[in-house]
Design an enzyme around this catalytic site. Structure first.
Site, PDB file in Angstrom:
ATOM      1  N   HIS A 311       0.850  -1.185   0.000  1.00  0.00           N
ATOM      2  CA  HIS A 311       0.000   0.000   0.000  1.00  0.00           C
ATOM      3  C   HIS A 311       0.888   1.238   0.000  1.00  0.00           C
ATOM      4  CE1 HIS A 311      -3.177   2.821   1.209  1.00  0.00           C
ATOM      5  NE2 HIS A 311      -4.018   1.885   0.816  1.00  0.00           N
ATOM      6  N   ASP A 369      -7.957  -5.271  -0.130  1.00  0.00           N
ATOM      7  CA  ASP A 369      -8.410  -6.117  -1.243  1.00  0.00           C
ATOM      8  C   ASP A 369      -8.063  -7.577  -1.078  1.00  0.00           C
ATOM      9  OD1 ASP A 369      -7.529  -3.290  -3.048  1.00  0.00           O
ATOM     10  OD2 ASP A 369      -9.566  -4.083  -2.928  1.00  0.00           O
TER      11      ASP A 369
HETATM   12  C1  SDX Z   1      -6.229   0.201  -2.868  1.00  0.00           C
HETATM   13  O1  SDX Z   1      -4.346   4.673  -1.949  1.00  0.00           O
HETATM   14  C2  SDX Z   1      -5.357   4.049  -1.314  1.00  0.00           C
HETATM   15  O2  SDX Z   1      -5.757   4.379  -0.229  1.00  0.00           O
HETATM   16  C3  SDX Z   1      -5.954   2.891  -2.098  1.00  0.00           C
HETATM   17  C4  SDX Z   1      -6.978   2.043  -1.355  1.00  0.00           C
HETATM   18  C5  SDX Z   1      -8.260   2.824  -1.087  1.00  0.00           C
HETATM   19  O3  SDX Z   1      -8.991   2.412  -0.186  1.00  0.00           O
HETATM   20  O4  SDX Z   1      -8.573   3.764  -1.894  1.00  0.00           O
HETATM   21  O5  SDX Z   1      -6.407   1.589  -0.119  1.00  0.00           O
HETATM   22  C6  SDX Z   1      -7.400   0.814  -2.190  1.00  0.00           C
HETATM   23  O6  SDX Z   1      -5.943   0.554  -3.987  1.00  0.00           O
HETATM   24  C7  SDX Z   1      -5.379  -0.796  -2.110  1.00  0.00           C
HETATM   25  C8  SDX Z   1      -4.122  -1.256  -2.941  1.00  0.00           C
HETATM   26  C9  SDX Z   1      -4.619  -2.333  -3.912  1.00  0.00           C
HETATM   27  N1  SDX Z   1      -3.542  -2.694  -4.848  1.00  0.00           N
HETATM   28  C10 SDX Z   1      -2.935  -3.886  -4.818  1.00  0.00           C
HETATM   29  O7  SDX Z   1      -3.130  -4.721  -3.927  1.00  0.00           O
HETATM   30  C11 SDX Z   1      -1.979  -4.139  -5.975  1.00  0.00           C
HETATM   31  C12 SDX Z   1      -0.668  -4.724  -5.439  1.00  0.00           C
HETATM   32  N2  SDX Z   1       0.019  -3.674  -4.674  1.00  0.00           N
HETATM   33  C13 SDX Z   1       1.001  -2.869  -5.394  1.00  0.00           C
HETATM   34  O8  SDX Z   1       0.792  -2.701  -6.749  1.00  0.00           O
HETATM   35  C14 SDX Z   1       1.520  -1.694  -4.605  1.00  0.00           C
HETATM   36  O9  SDX Z   1       1.731  -2.119  -3.320  1.00  0.00           O
HETATM   37  C15 SDX Z   1       0.707  -0.409  -4.573  1.00  0.00           C
HETATM   38  C16 SDX Z   1       0.402   0.082  -5.926  1.00  0.00           C
HETATM   39  C17 SDX Z   1      -0.576  -0.641  -3.834  1.00  0.00           C
HETATM   40  C18 SDX Z   1       1.515   0.644  -3.826  1.00  0.00           C
HETATM   41  O10 SDX Z   1       2.666   0.802  -4.535  1.00  0.00           O
HETATM   42  P1  SDX Z   1       3.653   2.051  -4.197  1.00  0.00           P
HETATM   43  O11 SDX Z   1       3.293   2.777  -2.987  1.00  0.00           O
HETATM   44  O12 SDX Z   1       3.800   2.856  -5.432  1.00  0.00           O
HETATM   45  O13 SDX Z   1       4.940   1.318  -3.777  1.00  0.00           O
HETATM   46  P2  SDX Z   1       5.979   0.824  -4.777  1.00  0.00           P
HETATM   47  O14 SDX Z   1       5.301   0.321  -6.003  1.00  0.00           O
HETATM   48  O15 SDX Z   1       7.013   1.851  -4.915  1.00  0.00           O
HETATM   49  O16 SDX Z   1       6.518  -0.445  -3.982  1.00  0.00           O
HETATM   50  C19 SDX Z   1       7.540  -0.275  -3.035  1.00  0.00           C
HETATM   51  C20 SDX Z   1       8.390  -1.526  -3.222  1.00  0.00           C
HETATM   52  C21 SDX Z   1       8.774  -1.746  -4.687  1.00  0.00           C
HETATM   53  O17 SDX Z   1      10.022  -2.418  -4.684  1.00  0.00           O
HETATM   54  P3  SDX Z   1      11.343  -1.510  -4.926  1.00  0.00           P
HETATM   55  O18 SDX Z   1      11.140  -0.740  -6.222  1.00  0.00           O
HETATM   56  O19 SDX Z   1      11.465  -0.586  -3.724  1.00  0.00           O
HETATM   57  O20 SDX Z   1      12.473  -2.518  -5.005  1.00  0.00           O
HETATM   58  O21 SDX Z   1       7.612  -2.675  -2.851  1.00  0.00           O
HETATM   59  C22 SDX Z   1       7.431  -3.528  -3.985  1.00  0.00           C
HETATM   60  C23 SDX Z   1       7.741  -2.702  -5.221  1.00  0.00           C
HETATM   61  O22 SDX Z   1       8.241  -3.532  -6.252  1.00  0.00           O
HETATM   62  N3  SDX Z   1       6.035  -3.940  -3.951  1.00  0.00           N
HETATM   63  C24 SDX Z   1       5.600  -5.180  -4.167  1.00  0.00           C
HETATM   64  C25 SDX Z   1       4.206  -5.123  -3.991  1.00  0.00           C
HETATM   65  N4  SDX Z   1       3.839  -3.875  -3.697  1.00  0.00           N
HETATM   66  C26 SDX Z   1       4.963  -3.141  -3.684  1.00  0.00           C
HETATM   67  N5  SDX Z   1       6.247  -6.324  -4.473  1.00  0.00           N
HETATM   68  C27 SDX Z   1       5.481  -7.430  -4.620  1.00  0.00           C
HETATM   69  N6  SDX Z   1       4.124  -7.458  -4.452  1.00  0.00           N
HETATM   70  C28 SDX Z   1       3.476  -6.328  -4.144  1.00  0.00           C
HETATM   71  N7  SDX Z   1       2.126  -6.348  -3.978  1.00  0.00           N
END
Ligand code: SDX
Length: 434
Positions: A311, A369
């Site tokens: 998140h 989710d």
């Molecule tokens: C919702 O914003 C809100 O409040 C949203 C929400 C709401 O109620 O409105 O809470 C609802 O959208 C919840 C999130 C649902 N999405 C998912 O579950 C999809 C999977 N999650 C990711 O895509 C990710 O965690 C995000 C998009 C939710 C957040 O990504 P960020 O904040 O942009 O973080 P990031 O992508 O920079 O990740 C940080 C690190 C990265 O690695 P590095 O580049 O630092 O090496 O963590 C890794 C990412 O690769 N990472 C993951 C991961 N999520 C982040 N690695 C594996 N699996 C994951 N799910």
């Protein structure tokens, strides 16, 4: 909306040998902010923050999130208390008006919602333009936007009664639209709202009753539906809410602004994660395949991410996910599905991921989710409907945030800038010279 930030000293900024004192402002909870509104005017520099990871876009009094502590408050009330003790209509009143309603206020609010659940019959014809197998979010985006044509008065944000009515109409009509989308996909007749039911029961009746027989509301399942709505009602300045605020900041019709929010929520990184998460759990299939998927999620060269994990704000367990997990057990127990393999895979995946160094180091926890898809699947909703249900619940948050933006004296049309790295200025070259 009365601005309530308090001055709390200054932050020093030095640019090319010149220093600037920028005001620091404090709120009720959470980090202070550095007010940079004057930075461009005084330094001829923009700030740079792709994805707005360090940017507060507005002042708000609706929802507070502490990502490190896993705290979520709506108008000061913790989400776990609201999920346990409140109902979705009561949470709608709280989010819209700032206070928990009295019994009379709640009854009046529910009665007024019930007076606006029907759709204009012309709106039903919008569905005929869609293929039967259209993705529900494509239909929801189109129909919510199209609904603006039935309420031109809502364009006038200065007309407070029109604005109030528009808010009620959106909250009241979303269940009817969403249920119709499900029925349209199934090829079944639309079922109209019935005023004897509460909000969640009415929605389930419109979704699952058929002309051939009555649909018996299961109170435990209706309560789970109501709690699902509470857990998705609002969430600060997430991507879709920021989209609604930006669209409405130009003076666009509020229904069109909400349609823009629906479109943004569709993505698998945001509201589409519940559908993507259940697909992922089915793809994993059995617990012994979990390590393979954990490795894929950790592989930088593999675009695969663990859906329902991670998140932008929560670097702790999403408080909504805790309630969602408990609700998943309740629903599966009620439906005698406690041995369903999908729940076992989810529980084992959560256990393994939370012990894995990569997830611990990156502070990746289950989010709202992760378990929601299991609940909706058990309730009988097709996977493609999951994000529609998220949008149904989030409508009250979008509406409240939109109204707050309109009432904020500091707000103006949102218009971010950029850093330009394209071609330097150059003269046109005639085609015979190229
Ligand atoms: C919702 O914003 C809100 O409040 C949203 C929400 C709401 O109620 O409105 O809470 C609802 O959208 C919840 C999130 C649902 N999405 C998912 O579950 C999809 C999977 N999650 C990711 O895509 C990710 O965690 C995000 C998009 C939710 C957040 O990504 P960020 O904040 O942009 O973080 P990031 O992508 O920079 O990740 C940080 C690190 C990265 O690695 P590095 O580049 O630092 O090496 O963590 C890794 C990412 O690769 N990472 C993951 C991961 N999520 C982040 N690695 C594996 N699996 C994951 N799910």
């Amino acid at each position: 909306m009365e601005n309530k930030t308090k001055p709390n000293g200054t932050a020093k900024l030095e640019v090319k040998g010149k220093s600037y004192d920028l005001p620091v402002l404090s709120g009720t909870h959470g980090p202070d902010v550095i007010d940079i509104r004057r930075v461009y005017g005084e330094t001829d520099h923009f700030t740079f923050d792709p994805g707005f990871t360090s940017t507060a876009s507005c002042e708000s009094q609706i929802t507070f999130i502490d990502g490190d502590k896993g705290i979520l408050l709506h108008r000061g009330y913790p989400i776990d208390q609201l999920a346990e003790k409140s109902t979705f209509p009561e949470v709608c009143h709280l989010i819209l008006h700032g206070e928990l309603p009295s019994a009379v206020e709640l009854q009046d609010f529910c009665d007024e919602i019930k007076q606006h659940t029907l759709l204009h019959t012309q709106l039903d014809r919008f569905f005929d333009g869609f293929r039967r197998d259209s993705h529900p979010m494509a239909m929801l985006t189109g129909i919510v936007g199209g609904m603006a044509s039935f309420y031109p008065g809502a364009m006038d944000s200065e007309d407070l009664e029109e604005r109030r009515l528009g808010s009620i109409r959106l909250i009241a009509k979303m269940p009817t639209i969403c249920a119709r989308i499900l029925k349209y996909n199934l090829g079944q007749r639309f079922v109209d709202p019935r005023n004897q039911y509460d909000y969640a029961s009415n929605f389930m009746n419109m979704c699952f009753s058929v002309v051939a027989e009555d649909y018996e509301i299961n109170p435990k399942l209706a309560k789970a539906m109501d709690r699902f709505f509470i857990l998705h009602a609002d969430h600060e300045q997430n991507a879709s809410t920021s989209t609604v605020r930006l669209a409405a900041s130009s003076g666009a019709h509020p229904f069109a602004a909400v349609a823009a929010g629906v479109a943004c929520l569709w993505g698998p990184s945001h509201g589409g994660a519940n559908e993507a998460c259940l697909n992922m759990l089915h793809e994993i299939g059995t617990a012994n395949r979990i390590p393979e998927f954990i490795e894929k999620a950790k592989d930088k060269d593999d675009p695969f991410r663990l859906m329902g994990f991670g998140h932008r704000v929560y670097k702790n367990y999403d408080p909504r996910a805790k309630v969602m997990r408990a609700t998943a057990h309740e629903v599966l127990d009620e439906l005698d599905l406690r041995d369903t393999p999908i729940l076992k895979v989810a529980m084992e995946l959560e256990r393994i991921a939370l012990e894995d160094e990569y997830f611990i180091e990156k502070k990746l926890y289950p989010n709202v989710d992760f378990y929601s898809g299991i609940i909706l699947d058990a309730l009988g909703f097709p996977k493609q409907m999951f994000t529609v249900l998220f949008a149904l619940a989030r409508t009250v948050g979008w509406v409240a945030q939109l109204n707050e933006m309109l009432d904020d004296p500091t707000q103006k049309i949102g218009r971010p800038r950029q850093i330009y790295t394209g071609h330097a200025m150059r003269d046109y070259v005639a085609i015979d010279k190229r």
